[in-house]
Structures are given as structure tokens and as C-alpha cells.
Write a protein that holds these residues in place. Structure first.
Motif: not given
Length: 201
Positions: A107, A111, A151-152, A155, A158-159, A180-181, A184-185, A188
Motif C-alpha cells: 500500500p 500511495a 490514493s484510495f 488505503i 492497507s485495510i 501500514s494503514i 498509507t493515510v 495520501v
């Protein structure tokens, strides 16, 4: 007329200052994202490779923490040496090593691609006042759309990886998935902050 020109110059300087600040802030967020991810990897490896007797992260099942095999010397059973095996917490608990979970890095790289796609398009080139040809404008719109998609998608990936590879895996700890989440957030967010900064020009 002079007052109008002065007002324009002041406004231009303010926009330039805001653009510089937002660009620096974007880089700061980007760096924090990678720092959080690298720290998560390092901590997972530290916990996995730790001596089972010390277990700094509290991973071990102490019921199975030690093995004490007896080694008989010669023919006398009265002479024996008891040794305690040094086993890593990860091996002891049958946890997955991070190398088995390396997909968690995907992820973040998605990103990174999104930052490149989103911030290589000049928004003025796809507006109504653009001097680009209709074909070029269409290409840039698709390019920008792919940037938002990455981008999305990063995310979402990663989830999904956190849930499938970590939360639902009894042989892994969830920390790298959460890191990782977060990474990535933050990447972004930094991408969109940089885009906003470029719009101030």
C-alpha cells in the motif's frame, strides 16, 4: 492604481509563503508516514527475534517458554547436564516472520505512485481556460483520475491486508498492519496537501 498593484503584490507574497509552508508540511507528513512504518517493521522484528526468556513485547506463551532436555554422559544416569534451549519468541509462538508478511509494504508504494500521478498534472491545464488540445486535456484528466484511484485504492489495500494477513491470522501480530494503514493515510494526506499548495500558485 498604485494601491491595487500593492494589494496584488502583497497577496502574491502571501500566496507564495502559504505555498512554501504547505509544501514543507506535506513533506513532514510524508516523512512521518514512512517513519511510523519503518518503526513498525523494526519493532515486529525485535519482538520476533527476542530471546524467549526476556520477551520484551509479551508475546510468549510461558507455558511453552522453556525446554530442558537432559543429556546423559557415559553410562551413569546420575551424571546429567540440563540445558535450557534459547528460542526466539517468534519461533516459540509459531508466529510469521516479517518476510512472510512483506505484502504489507505494497500500500505504501501504491500511495507513492499516487503522489506522482496527482502532482504531475497542472490543474489549469484541464480547466476551461486551458490552452491544451481536447485530446491532451482528456489524457490529463484520466491521468489525474488514476492518481486519485491509486490514493484510495492504497488505503483500501492497507485495510484489507491488515484484516486478512494480521487481524485474522493467529500466527501474526497486528502492529505492522496498523502501521501500514497509518503510513498509507499519511502519504495520501501529504499528496493532497501538496496538491493544495500547488493550487496556491
Amino acid at each position: 492604481c498604485n494601491a491595487i498593484n500593492e494589494h496584488k503584490q502583497i497577496r502574491q507574497k502571501m500566496n507564495e509563503g502559504q505555498k512554501k509552508f504547505m509544501s514543507l508540511f506535506s513533506g513532514f507528513i510524508f516523512g512521518i508516514g514512512w517513519l511510523v512504518f519503518i518503526d513498525g517493521i523494526a519493532n515486529y522484528q525485535r519482538c520476533f527475534n527476542a530471546d524467549s526468556k526476556s520477551d520484551p513485547c509479551g508475546w510468549a506463551n510461558w507455558a511453552n517458554a522453556t525446554t530442558t532436555p537432559s543429556v546423559v554422559i557415559g553410562n551413569s544416569s546420575s551424571i546429567s547436564t540440563t540445558t535450557t534451549a534459547t528460542v526466539s519468541v517468534g519461533t516459540l509462538g509459531n508466529f510469521n516472520s516479517f518476510s512472510d508478511l512483506s505484502i504489507v509494504a505494497l500500500p505504501g508504494f501504491l500511495a507513492l505512485i499516487s503522489i506522482f500521478l496527482v502532482n504531475t498534472v497542472e490543474v489549469k491545464d484541464i480547466g476551461s481556460e486551458s490552452e491544451k488540445s481536447p485530446g491532451a486535456q482528456a489524457f490529463l484528466k484520466v491521468w489525474l483520475f488514476l492518481g486519485f484511484l491509486f490514493s484510495f485504492g492504497a488505503i483500501a489495500a492497507s485495510i484489507a491486508i491488515c484484516v486478512v494477513k494480521f487481524a485474522n491470522n493467529s500466527h501474526a501480530k497486528i502492529e505492522p498492519g496498523v502501521m501500514s494503514i497509518v503510513q498509507t493515510v499519511l502519504i495520501v494526506i501529504s499528496s493532497f496537501v501538496l496538491l493544495f499548495a500547488r493550487l496556491q500558485a
